[in-house]
Design an enzyme around this catalytic site. Structure first.
Site, PDB file in Angstrom:
ATOM      1  N   GLU A 172       0.822  -1.226   0.000  1.00 30.85           N
ATOM      2  CA  GLU A 172       0.000   0.000   0.000  1.00 30.85           C
ATOM      3  C   GLU A 172       0.851   1.269   0.000  1.00 30.85           C
ATOM      4  O   GLU A 172       0.671   2.155   0.865  1.00 30.85           O
ATOM      5  CB  GLU A 172      -0.959  -0.010   1.196  1.00 30.85           C
ATOM      6  CG  GLU A 172      -2.019  -1.094   1.090  1.00 30.85           C
ATOM      7  CD  GLU A 172      -3.123  -1.009   2.132  1.00 30.85           C
ATOM      8  OE1 GLU A 172      -3.012  -0.214   3.084  1.00 30.85           O
ATOM      9  OE2 GLU A 172      -4.107  -1.756   1.987  1.00 30.85           O
ATOM     10  N   GLU A 291      -5.501  -8.393  -0.431  1.00 27.16           N
ATOM     11  CA  GLU A 291      -6.187  -8.108   0.843  1.00 27.16           C
ATOM     12  C   GLU A 291      -7.655  -7.861   0.539  1.00 27.16           C
ATOM     13  O   GLU A 291      -7.984  -6.936  -0.210  1.00 27.16           O
ATOM     14  CB  GLU A 291      -5.599  -6.875   1.545  1.00 27.16           C
ATOM     15  CG  GLU A 291      -4.288  -7.133   2.239  1.00 27.16           C
ATOM     16  CD  GLU A 291      -3.804  -5.930   3.047  1.00 27.16           C
ATOM     17  OE1 GLU A 291      -4.635  -5.195   3.613  1.00 27.16           O
ATOM     18  OE2 GLU A 291      -2.581  -5.724   3.084  1.00 27.16           O
TER      19      GLU A 291
HETATM   20  O1  AHR Z   1      -5.117  -6.079   6.923  1.00 29.72           O
HETATM   21  C1  AHR Z   1      -5.021  -4.950   7.738  1.00 29.72           C
HETATM   22  C2  AHR Z   1      -4.307  -3.785   7.073  1.00 29.72           C
HETATM   23  O2  AHR Z   1      -5.110  -3.279   6.042  1.00 29.72           O
HETATM   24  C3  AHR Z   1      -2.999  -4.083   6.385  1.00 29.72           C
HETATM   25  O3  AHR Z   1      -1.935  -4.042   7.257  1.00 29.72           O
HETATM   26  C4  AHR Z   1      -2.891  -2.977   5.380  1.00 29.72           C
HETATM   27  O4  AHR Z   1      -2.159  -3.354   4.249  1.00 29.72           O
HETATM   28  C5  AHR Z   1      -4.331  -2.613   5.070  1.00 29.72           C
HETATM   29  O5  AHR Z   1      -4.548  -1.261   5.124  1.00 29.72           O
END
Ligand code: AHR
Length: 504
Positions: A172, A291
């Site tokens: 990210e 994610e």
């Molecule tokens: O999964 C939780 C968090 O969400 C992770 O660390 C991050 O990459 C995202 O913002």
């Protein structure tokens, strides 16, 4: 209400990459400590890993697990997690305002992956560190021996290299919250040079470059275009992330969000094609949706800790969403979307796997149990392997703020040719009406129902807990029948179900 589905044996979207059923473990909250690792637990193995958790992860047949972050990776020094455990330093984790004892590092995680039968997907730190750290870590993990870092791995007890093929170039990096946040040009250049160095070591690595943190970022989708412009020929995947929430308590709108997900995938697929054309490239970059999950139940509770009001606790309860029945429907819809988009989505990771926004929960010194969302993930991962079918679906629709023309019936179909089984995964989004579905099978021959599992619940907010772990579970379905190549199936209001048919 009525709906129809046509499944033709030859109308195939893609062979599904099983890695779309991947997951994620971050050094965050209790995902690692008292999640997978608890040396004093009654079920701990010789490595201090909880065997009760290992058994639940094995049930899910998780093909790949991303590690060690997430936001955590952007200030992580992987060297802190190697060598004798008593010599490892405790470090402050700036991403989650906690501390980490480093009792779990790459060796412990790799051994755990072997125990559950999964592959590692490792992320390098491109936030506080960069190319040099990445190449050293790669050498440590994958070089057989005879060099500084590989010999250190051997000295630390692991003779054979870990041979990890799949690597994320940071996490990210578009997010202002990220340690070492960068502009698209800054990150694109760094990712390109890091990928080039990693490929100089091993050209067969699979590399994932960071896309936007979500589709609402101000730099989306220009970020993807710029980053891919820098990296297209050096990387294999671009990452997408998306979290779902129903803070407003509007079920219809919540369940429409998977249409947004579909649009998000479509847009990034378009950007990939745009850059590919611009570069006159023959190479195809795919999507790593590394994610995704529902994340909102715990946000209020976590505020004080994340603001630093509790100091730097080790492994506190963080992001411990307790999932309800409504979330079962959402997770089912998300997984159906990945199956239907399996031509472009080759990797996807439910975030995360244990305790932290996870399908598996544990109590320290206590039990491990399945959250409600364990089940749609389980069904997709175990039965959703094979060819994704291009179904023709005719269903009534509704409009919601999140998306328009949202079909009440959401369905994905997978043909496992080796086993001769077609599996349908279906969600009825309607809050009060059943969907009477007429399913036509073309080219499959005679069909026979071999399994039918249904999830419904009178209370959308029903959850599983340590004391009541089987409150939200699948039950054997009864409303399906076969007549030649036609299947009639009734989907109760707000339900998730799978139907498995033996075909020739
Ligand atoms: O999964 C939780 C968090 O969400 C992770 O660390 C991050 O990459 C995202 O913002």
């Amino acid at each position: 209400m009525k709906a129809s589905v046509v499944a033709h044996r030859d109308y195939v979207i893609s062979q599904i990459d099983p890695r779309i059923y991947g997951s994620f473990l971050e050094h965050l909250g209790r995902a690692i400590y008292t999640g997978i690792y608890e040396p004093d637990h009654a079920t701990a193995d010789e490595n201090g890993m909880r065997k009760d958790v290992i058994e639940l992860v094995k049930e899910l047949k998780v093909p790949v697990v991303r590690y060690p972050g997430g936001n955590f990776v952007s200030a992580y020094n992987w060297e802190d997690g190697i060598g004798p455990k008593e010599d490892r330093p405790t470090r402050l984790d700036l991403a989650w305002h906690t501390s980490d004892s480093n009792q779990v590092g790459i060796h412990e995680f790799a051994d755990w992956c072997d125990s559950v039968g999964t592959e590692m997907m490792l992320a390098v730190n491109l936030g506080s560190r960069g190319l040099d750290e990445a190449r050293n870590f790669l050498e440590y993990v994958n070089h057989p021996g005879g060099s500084k870092w590989s010999d250190m791995r051997i000295a630390n007890g692991r003779t054979e290299p870990f041979n990890t093929k799949l690597w994320c170039l940071g996490n990210e990096m578009d997010g202002p919250w990220q340690i070492g946040h960068k502009t698209a040009d800054e990150y694109g250049r760094l990712a390109h040079e890091t990928a080039k160095a990693m490929r100089a070591f091993d050209s067969s690595l699979e590399l994932v470059v960071c896309g936007s943190s979500n589709a609402h970022m101000p730099t989306y989708p220009e970020w993807e275009a710029t980053v891919l412009d820098h990296t297209y020929n050096e990387v294999d995947y671009i990452s997408l992330h998306m979290y779902f929430e129903n803070r407003a308590g509007n079920t219809a709108n919540y369940l429409a969000q998977s249409v947004e997900l579909d649009n998000y995938i479509g847009t990034v697929a378009g950007v990939i094609d745009y850059v590919k054309a611009k570069k006159r490239s023959k190479k195809q970059v795919y999507i790593s949706f590394d994610e995704w999950n529902v994340w909102y139940h715990s946000k209020e509770k976590d505020k004080a800790l994340l603001a630093g009001n509790h100091g730097w606790p080790h492994a506190p309860a963080l992001l411990e969403d307790v999932y309800n029945f409504e979330d079962v429907l959402q997770v089912g819809l998300i997984l159906n979307t990945f199956i239907r988009r399996s031509d472009v989505v080759r990797i996807a990771c439910i975030a995360q796997l244990v305790n932290v926004i996870a399908p598996i929960m544990t109590a320290p010194n206590g039990a491990a149990w399945r959250q409600s969302t364990f089940y749609p993930y389980y069904f997709a991962s175990v039965f959703g392997r094979g060819k994704a079918l291009s179904l023709i679906v005719d269903s009534p629709t509704y409009d919601a703020p999140a998306a328009e023309k949202v079909p009440y019936l959401d369905v994905a179909g997978v043909h496992d040719e080796d086993e001769g089984i077609v599996t349908f995964f279906a969600v009825n989004r309607h809050e009060t009406e059943s969907v009477e579905t007429d399913l036509s099978l073309v080219g499959f021959g005679k069909a026979e129902i071999i399994d039918h599992q249904v999830m419904t619940h009178p209370d959308l907010r029903a959850v599983n807990t340590e004391k009541n772990p089987d409150n939200v579970v699948p039950k054997k379905g009864s409303g399906a029948s076969v007549d030649g190549d036609r299947v009639a199936v009734s989907l109760p209001p707000l339900s998730y179900q799978i139907l498995r048919l033996k075909v020739r």
